[in-house]
Design a protein around this motif. Structure first.
Motif, PDB file in Angstrom:
ATOM      1  N   LEU A   7     -20.494  79.968  10.824  1.00  0.00           N
ATOM      2  CA  LEU A   7     -21.269  80.652   9.795  1.00  0.00           C
ATOM      3  C   LEU A   7     -21.386  79.792   8.542  1.00  0.00           C
ATOM      4  O   LEU A   7     -22.385  79.857   7.825  1.00  0.00           O
ATOM      5  CB  LEU A   7     -20.614  81.994   9.452  1.00  0.00           C
TER       6      LEU A   7
ATOM      7  N   VAL B  87     -24.303  77.599   9.039  1.00  0.00           N
ATOM      8  CA  VAL B  87     -25.551  78.353   8.856  1.00  0.00           C
ATOM      9  C   VAL B  87     -25.836  78.538   7.369  1.00  0.00           C
ATOM     10  O   VAL B  87     -26.951  78.329   6.898  1.00  0.00           O
ATOM     11  CB  VAL B  87     -25.465  79.730   9.551  1.00  0.00           C
ATOM     12  N   ARG B  88     -24.813  78.945   6.625  1.00  0.00           N
ATOM     13  CA  ARG B  88     -24.974  79.191   5.188  1.00  0.00           C
ATOM     14  C   ARG B  88     -25.367  77.913   4.448  1.00  0.00           C
ATOM     15  O   ARG B  88     -26.279  77.918   3.609  1.00  0.00           O
ATOM     16  CB  ARG B  88     -23.667  79.749   4.623  1.00  0.00           C
ATOM     17  N   THR B  89     -24.687  76.819   4.749  1.00  0.00           N
ATOM     18  CA  THR B  89     -24.995  75.554   4.079  1.00  0.00           C
ATOM     19  C   THR B  89     -26.411  75.098   4.404  1.00  0.00           C
ATOM     20  O   THR B  89     -27.151  74.644   3.520  1.00  0.00           O
ATOM     21  CB  THR B  89     -23.998  74.462   4.506  1.00  0.00           C
TER      22      THR B  89
ATOM     23  N   PHE C 196     -28.957  76.976   5.250  1.00  0.00           N
ATOM     24  CA  PHE C 196     -29.917  77.879   4.599  1.00  0.00           C
ATOM     25  C   PHE C 196     -30.075  77.522   3.126  1.00  0.00           C
ATOM     26  O   PHE C 196     -31.203  77.359   2.630  1.00  0.00           O
ATOM     27  CB  PHE C 196     -29.440  79.318   4.744  1.00  0.00           C
TER      28      PHE C 196
ATOM     29  N   SER D  80     -31.233  77.281  17.981  1.00  0.00           N
ATOM     30  CA  SER D  80     -31.497  76.442  16.810  1.00  0.00           C
ATOM     31  C   SER D  80     -32.816  75.692  16.953  1.00  0.00           C
ATOM     32  O   SER D  80     -33.589  75.590  15.992  1.00  0.00           O
ATOM     33  CB  SER D  80     -30.346  75.440  16.622  1.00  0.00           C
TER      34      SER D  80
ATOM     35  N   ARG E 222     -21.553  69.882  11.088  1.00  0.00           N
ATOM     36  CA  ARG E 222     -22.144  71.228  10.991  1.00  0.00           C
ATOM     37  C   ARG E 222     -23.246  71.391  12.028  1.00  0.00           C
ATOM     38  O   ARG E 222     -24.427  71.196  11.741  1.00  0.00           O
ATOM     39  CB  ARG E 222     -22.670  71.471   9.575  1.00  0.00           C
TER      40      ARG E 222
ATOM     41  N   GLY F 119     -29.345  77.407  10.300  1.00  0.00           N
ATOM     42  CA  GLY F 119     -29.401  77.952   8.957  1.00  0.00           C
ATOM     43  C   GLY F 119     -30.621  77.491   8.190  1.00  0.00           C
ATOM     44  O   GLY F 119     -31.320  78.293   7.548  1.00  0.00           O
ATOM     45  N   SER F 120     -30.923  76.202   8.277  1.00  0.00           N
ATOM     46  CA  SER F 120     -32.104  75.681   7.591  1.00  0.00           C
ATOM     47  C   SER F 120     -33.380  76.210   8.245  1.00  0.00           C
ATOM     48  O   SER F 120     -34.388  76.454   7.571  1.00  0.00           O
ATOM     49  CB  SER F 120     -32.091  74.150   7.597  1.00  0.00           C
TER      50      SER F 120
ATOM     51  N   ILE G 232     -33.696  79.171   9.603  1.00  0.00           N
ATOM     52  CA  ILE G 232     -33.878  80.547   9.135  1.00  0.00           C
ATOM     53  C   ILE G 232     -34.569  80.561   7.777  1.00  0.00           C
ATOM     54  O   ILE G 232     -35.437  81.400   7.505  1.00  0.00           O
ATOM     55  CB  ILE G 232     -32.519  81.274   9.064  1.00  0.00           C
TER      56      ILE G 232
END
Length: 244
Positions: A23, A26-28, A30, A123, A145, A151-152, A154
């Protein structure tokens, strides 16, 4: 005796096992991609305007953006939109444009080989030129990562779909998006990404080959085949250089 460690090569030589899917990744991904996604949103507004002019409803344009997630091929499809719908022409042209994603996906294989199929293909569905470039840059640092692309992606997807809706709704007011410079936004984003990916003199040769090949192909071949051929020429050159 422990083997010696060369810090100068640690970024590109990180072991595959160091790549994880979390996660945090994903956060990084995004958050890192939000500035780029804002630029993509400008292009999404332009697509929405064009889709509106072609007669697509808000729901139809939004559904296309949500499931295709590929600006160039979507614009081509809308430009070819007619009654009856030229299905074959649209399919052939969009395949030619999107074949470059096979090369881009292959470039990620060294990091993604130990991720699960669900993680990889989930992904890749959200992979665009912009977040692919950011992902390669991040993974080359040795961050590990594996979820950065998701994440990016999304972020790209969210802004792309939302801006498409805005473009369709504002289509009657905006008119020709080129009047406001929307047609240059994506080019500006690509230039910024290219500058960020610059890796010294070794980068110049494949870029030059890709440019020359694309220019020649665009002058002798119809459609968007120059995009794929430019990428293939650069990839072939790199294979020859590093296998020699």
């Amino acid at each position: 005796m422990a083997p010696s460690h060369d810090p100068s090569t640690s970024a590109d030589a990180a072991p595959d096992s160091a790549v994880s899917f979390s996660l945090e990744g994903v956060r990084t991904g995004f958050l890192t991609c939000i500035p780029v996604a804002l630029g993509v949103a400008g292009y999404g507004v332009a697509f929405g305007v064009v889709a509106n002019q072609a007669g697509l409803s808000v729901a139809e344009a939004a559904l296309m953006s949500a499931t295709v997630v590929a600006g160039a091929s979507q614009l081509i499809a809308v430009e070819l939109w007619a009654d009856p719908l030229p299905v074959t022409a649209i399919l052939v042209t969009t395949v030619a444009v999107n074949l470059r994603y096979s090369l881009m996906g292959a470039a990620l294989e060294r990091w993604f080989r130990h991720l699960s199929p669900t993680q990889v293909y989930g992904s890749l569905f959200l992979m665009a030129d912009e977040n692919w470039a950011l992902t390669v840059r991040d993974l080359k640092t040795g961050s590990g990562r594996g979820a950065f692309l998701l994440g990016s992606g999304i972020a790209i997807w969210t802004f792309w779909v939302a801006s498409t809706v805005v473009g369709v709704l504002a289509g009657g007011v905006i008119g020709d998006p080129a009047r406001y410079g929307f047609d240059f936004i994506l080019a500006a984003v690509f230039l910024a990404l290219a500058a960020d990916l610059w890796d010294g003199r070794s980068t110049f040769v494949p870029w030059l080959v890709a440019l020359a090949t694309a220019l020649v192909a665009s002058s002798v071949l119809p459609g968007r085949w120059y995009i794929l051929l430019g990428g293939l020429a650069a990839a072939a050159l790199e294979v020859i250089r590093y296998d020699a």
